[in-house]
Design a protein around this motif. Sequence first.
Motif, mmCIF file in Angstrom:
data_model
loop_
_atom_site.group_PDB
_atom_site.id
_atom_site.type_symbol
_atom_site.label_atom_id
_atom_site.label_comp_id
_atom_site.label_asym_id
_atom_site.label_seq_id
_atom_site.Cartn_x
_atom_site.Cartn_y
_atom_site.Cartn_z
ATOM 1 N N ALA A 173 0.822 -1.209 -0.180
ATOM 2 C CA ALA A 173 0.089 -0.132 0.069
ATOM 3 C C ALA A 173 0.989 1.160 0.055
ATOM 4 N N THR A 174 0.526 2.148 -0.792
ATOM 5 C CA THR A 174 1.192 3.252 -1.066
ATOM 6 C C THR A 174 0.610 4.529 -0.970
ATOM 7 N N ILE A 175 0.833 5.286 0.116
ATOM 8 C CA ILE A 175 -0.043 6.541 0.144
ATOM 9 C C ILE A 175 0.722 7.744 -0.413
ATOM 10 N N ARG A 176 0.376 8.687 -1.236
ATOM 11 C CA ARG A 176 1.053 9.738 -1.666
ATOM 12 C C ARG A 176 0.311 10.977 -1.207
ATOM 13 N N ILE A 177 0.976 11.748 -0.583
ATOM 14 C CA ILE A 177 0.232 13.212 -0.056
ATOM 15 C C ILE A 177 0.914 14.186 -0.862
ATOM 16 N N VAL A 178 -0.223 14.977 -1.541
ATOM 17 C CA VAL A 178 0.216 15.969 -2.165
ATOM 18 C C VAL A 178 -0.346 17.339 -1.209
ATOM 19 N N TYR A 182 0.280 26.269 -2.031
ATOM 20 C CA TYR A 182 0.664 27.334 -1.229
ATOM 21 C C TYR A 182 1.499 27.068 -0.292
ATOM 22 N N THR A 183 1.422 25.907 0.627
ATOM 23 C CA THR A 183 2.127 25.458 1.707
ATOM 24 C C THR A 183 3.464 25.360 1.395
ATOM 25 N N GLY A 184 3.677 24.836 0.233
ATOM 26 C CA GLY A 184 5.357 24.860 -0.146
ATOM 27 C C GLY A 184 5.777 23.246 0.136
ATOM 28 N N ILE A 185 4.917 22.359 0.755
ATOM 29 C CA ILE A 185 5.463 21.200 1.448
ATOM 30 C C ILE A 185 5.548 20.416 0.144
ATOM 31 N N PRO A 186 6.811 19.341 -0.050
ATOM 32 C CA PRO A 186 6.864 18.762 -1.134
ATOM 33 C C PRO A 186 6.078 17.606 -1.137
ATOM 34 N N GLU A 187 5.805 17.022 -2.217
ATOM 35 C CA GLU A 187 5.036 15.612 -2.360
ATOM 36 C C GLU A 187 5.714 14.471 -1.497
ATOM 37 N N ARG A 188 4.899 13.844 -0.821
ATOM 38 C CA ARG A 188 5.523 12.507 -0.254
ATOM 39 C C ARG A 188 4.733 11.187 -0.242
ATOM 40 N N MET A 302 4.014 39.411 13.817
ATOM 41 C CA MET A 302 2.967 38.286 13.209
ATOM 42 C C MET A 302 3.892 37.285 12.621
ATOM 43 N N SER A 303 3.228 36.127 12.845
ATOM 44 C CA SER A 303 3.494 34.887 12.414
ATOM 45 C C SER A 303 2.386 34.132 11.777
ATOM 46 N N ASP A 304 3.022 33.298 10.748
ATOM 47 C CA ASP A 304 1.930 32.099 10.401
ATOM 48 C C ASP A 304 2.694 30.837 10.050
ATOM 49 N N ASP A 305 1.946 29.841 10.213
ATOM 50 C CA ASP A 305 2.627 28.513 9.919
ATOM 51 C C ASP A 305 3.184 28.334 8.467
ATOM 52 N N PHE A 306 2.286 28.926 7.540
ATOM 53 C CA PHE A 306 2.824 29.100 6.330
ATOM 54 C C PHE A 306 3.421 30.664 5.893
ATOM 55 N N LYS A 307 2.543 31.454 5.135
ATOM 56 C CA LYS A 307 3.019 32.674 4.863
ATOM 57 C C LYS A 307 1.839 33.549 5.232
ATOM 58 N N VAL A 308 2.179 34.799 5.773
ATOM 59 C CA VAL A 308 1.357 36.034 5.841
ATOM 60 C C VAL A 308 1.364 36.809 4.518
ATOM 61 N N LYS A 309 0.211 36.698 4.034
ATOM 62 C CA LYS A 309 0.065 37.353 2.502
ATOM 63 C C LYS A 309 0.102 39.022 2.784
ATOM 64 N N GLN A 310 -0.933 39.458 3.452
ATOM 65 C CA GLN A 310 -0.840 40.887 3.683
ATOM 66 C C GLN A 310 -1.347 41.233 5.114
ATOM 67 N N SER A 311 -0.857 42.205 5.493
ATOM 68 C CA SER A 311 -1.388 42.773 7.089
ATOM 69 C C SER A 311 -1.757 44.176 6.949
ATOM 70 N N PHE A 312 -2.585 44.677 7.764
ATOM 71 C CA PHE A 312 -2.824 45.931 7.874
ATOM 72 C C PHE A 312 -3.479 46.393 8.907
#
Lengths: 733, 550
Positions: A173-178, A182-188, A302-312
Amino acid sequence: MADLNALIRKVSWQLSVIGFLKCLMLAASGYMILCAILDTQTSLNLLFALTIFCFAIWIFRVYQSSKSKAVNLIHRYVNVSEYSLELYQKSDLNFAEQLQLARIDSQMSKAEFPHLKLYNDLKLYFGVMGVAVIFYFGIPFLPKTITEKKVTALNLRPIKAKAISAAPELTSATIRIVSPSYTGIPERSSDEMNITAISGSQIVWEIALTNSYDVTLKLSNTRGEEVAFRRVNENFIYKDRLTGSGLYAIKGYRNGILSYESEFYKMEAIPDEPVKIEPASRELYQYHLLKDDKKLRVSASMSDDFKVKQSFIVATVARGSGENVKFREVKFPLFPTDFKKARVEKTIDLNQLGFAPGDELYYYWAAIDNKQPMANFSKSDTYFLVYKDTAQIEESELATMAVNLVPEYFRSQRQIIIDTEKLLAKEKKLSKKEFNEISNEIGFDQKVLRLRYGQYLGEEFETNIGGGPLGGESNADGAGIIDAFTHHSDGHGEGAGGQAPEPEHHHGNESKVASKDPLAALMEQYVHNHDDGEANTFYEQSTRSLLKMALEQMWQSELHLRIYEPKQALPFEYKALEYLKSAQQKARTYVKKSGYDPPPIKEKEKRLTGEMKDLSADLTLSRKYEKSTTAVLAAEILGYLDHQITRGKLPANIQFAAGTLSQRLVQNVPFNGMQNWAGLKILQKMMSGKELNVLEINQLKSWLYRKTDRDISNRQDYLSAEKLEQVFREQLR
Amino acid sequence: MINIDFDWSETVSQAILSLLILLLIAYFWIVFRKPEATRASRFWVKFCLHILLWLSLLGLVLKPYVVRTAKTGTALIFGNEVPSAFSDQITDSLQAAEILSINKPGFSQIDTLVVVGEDFPQSFFERIMLSQCQPQCMQWIPFEQTGHIKNLNWKGILRQGEIQRIAGSLNENKKGLLKLKYGNAFIDSVLVRSGRQVFNFAFPAFSNGRTLMTLELNGKTTDTIRFYSRKLESLKIRFLLDSPDFETRTLASWLGKNGHSVDYVSSLSKNMVSEVKINDSGEPDILIVDPQNLGKDLDKKYLEKGKSILVLNLGDLSTDINAINKSFKTHFQVKANIKDSTKNTSETTLPYHFVLTGSQISLSKFPVTAEKKSGMIAVSLLNQTYPMILSGDSLAYSKVWCEIMAGLRPVTKSNIDIQSPVYQYIDKNMILNNFGPMPDFLKVGQDSIFLGPSAINPRTSTATLRAGKSGWVSFVDSLELYVEAKSESRFKSAYMADFLRKYEVYQSELQYSKTTDKAPVRTSKKEMPEWVWFSLILCALLAIWIEEKI
């Protein structure tokens, strides 16, 4: 002669080997053909092969001596033998025979035997075996229909037996997670069936099974909903997007019958967290004064687990009062953008916003992250900035001045308690003199407080309060001090009515006002202070008595403080505080009641006398809770876990309890998360009839134990002889 | 006095004796047939030697022994597991005591046998029982090995929600932690100090069926505890209220959800009563009333039947308590709580507490008190408990009401009191109570055990179980009991205790018969060993031979 004998033995041995080989090849061919037809490798096939082997041995007579056959073969292939080799078998030879033997012996030494010809027979068997090998390895590649036809034609096994023996098994059994782009996490890819991924990830399952022909593979969730896998060559593939957490299992069906079922695996969706905003300023409410800088500098990290796109920053200016309030909202985009973690700063130009005295500015930080398709939005608390308008003094502020006095007094009594306790705590560290001094000072504070309350009750003010300097001028032995501060109610001292002369009242005398307490002087402007304090204060009777009681406690407290016994003073201080609090409550109640006072309802007369003619007389309802509680189900399963759990033989009640509990907890997964996952997995395994090992049983026990009811719900008791018990109870009394 | 145990009646014995007499005659005839022999100088020496030889032969055959009045004394015998240090310690403190060998003990000289330890072979017990001169008293000094739990006991069968108590003693030489484990979960633990100590675990039984727990001392499993937890019957509860209120409605709903049957009756108006039936109730076990519904005949009828009554929603305490006392002839007294400003006041209870008298018990940490009559009469000063369940703290709510209902629950049926561990081949007493019509016998596994009625309680019977099969055995109807195998390490200790108990009974019976019959004199038997007779024969032969040579 010896050579000839050796030749016969050699040929004879070779014939035996060839016979044995034939048997072996026939048995192997039989085994392979049967394996190919039945599609399994069982001991039954081996038995079949063994039978063929035995039969072949009997046919080929391998166990018999092949000497005569060897002699015949030598006669056939070696002409010089002249068909006289039987002479070797004879013991008594006549002269002619001896001569013939000698002749053959000499001829045979030159002759050669074609050994290879002996193996010609094997060709046929090699052929049979070749066919079997082709059959064995080739049949899985044949189209199903052909296989089926063959099976039907051969009709070797009943269909039921075939279905059981050829159950599919998971091979890989192979599980491929894409993860979302936007997260930038590679496929595994991994072979771990328990999935933990960012919400929105694409999951691809690729499953390979043995004996997978005619199998439909499905992905099943805990509610029994199923989605089918797509078959690509020999593998099964399913692709889906991860949206929430839950459990899943893989089920294989053949002709609608469940033929493969995996255990349950977890599928955990990690949500994309919104932007975390931490403003530098902790003060939510601030005043802005005329002299202050008109440029407001604010910052936040400010911080985010991925990226902060815009703040105001969103700022709103409120102007005006009453019904005429106007709002103006301004949005300031902030830089940088597209960052993971940063400290963002902004200078708000208040002039630019037209921030004028009396205005209020509300602002908050906001940010969006790079989540797609819909970004997470987060905002901070709202900050208030009030431009103080010093030109306006509200009447209400003045009005509250008098009212605010009361709480301050209550705080003072508490302060005395705090001071006393502090003094007691430091007792060992202080010298006796210091200790006495502080105690005396607290006593002084207590007196001030007592007098202040006294004035509310119409008692006299004292400006020269306090017991004089420490050491006491009034009386050398200290007895005077005690007497001075004892609130005697037994006819002695100050408290004794009529004995101590009342201090003179001086109303309307302006010169005395100066000697009064400044506070009293201020109060005098607001309160209507008549000669008779008892009649003219604003408190109802109960409040008055409470305050009096408080004063009495203060007297006692002061006494002990003055004679350096703060420990004994403490209970009186507490009591005084309690009475003051009660008085405060009373006063509030009084205000509340000052409105409309309805006439009392005569409950006994009115109750149950309503008009009932339109009411239904049948007021019987029936309810039934048929579902057992989780605790009951858990207890029932626990009671079974110490039985010898045999494969596939779970009693019906346990199966039902486990099923209900499992379903209930699984439905709670979206609310409670995956906390029950480990236990549920073992429970599902038990339900599917698989054996549990000791570790699993212990894990299941401790998990279910937490779900049971662990309250005392029965006290062991015995029914006894009634009369005896009655006598016992009487005696006990 | 010299005695002989020779069986004269047996033919073989008679033949041997005849041969011996013949031998004597033949012997003298051979030796003294010549007249000069009698005249020889050492005739009498020779004569005596021959007589000695013959007597030795006779002694070997007859085996005479001397019977004396037995001396009294104390003897010590040590089990195989007792180390020398401990045995030395005991020997030092009992210096006058004789030390017996475990393999061949003689009990003739002793009246008190002190047994130390528990590891004795079966033959030891047999020897004691077969001995003609048994010690009158046997005392046991158990040897407690370090790190081993002794005297472990718990309830073998109990109901769900009933308190299970596991007690035992332990001798440990270092500090540690003794844990009670169920699966991987810790139920309870106690700190262990060095030296001998007793421990006690108590927890409500939570499972419904077989339960296995382990005791872990410093992370090492030392003992296994098995008991059977039987299902607790659900209750039938009737509310009789003057008006419906949120507190009682919440309680009724909670009871219903927990599987109990509830009949909630409340007055709405004159001649108008609302009734809510939850889970089909029947005749109630517990009646919950408010003070307005007190004193009705129904209450007393229930009470006489052994049912319980709970009075709640009290308003004017002094009036209501008086009314309760008057209605049920109880002795409840309440007192106002002393106000403590430092403590937060709770709205859960009324600010009063009960003054308990001898026949009253407190059912909860909250002021709920019950007095025993035929049934229980309880008064609750709880004011509002429903905020607990509304705020999500259903565990606290459940704890409060479970405790109260446990106290009010009428006596359950078919009560069995049997202390575990129960061992194979060892007698175990049990008490049975409130079985309705008490059966004559019980079925335990494949065996039947007969019941004996109690002298003071007609609803109680006792029985003695001696299980032949180990493991879980079926008990009564649907229950089970765990019987520990003979091979268990705890068995020896239990066997010794059982043996001593029985031996004491046996000896007291003997003593009783001695006081009634003519008391036999306690004697001891002294017999000459066989090797002495053989040596004598050899010596006599040697002397005869030497005498001839001289």
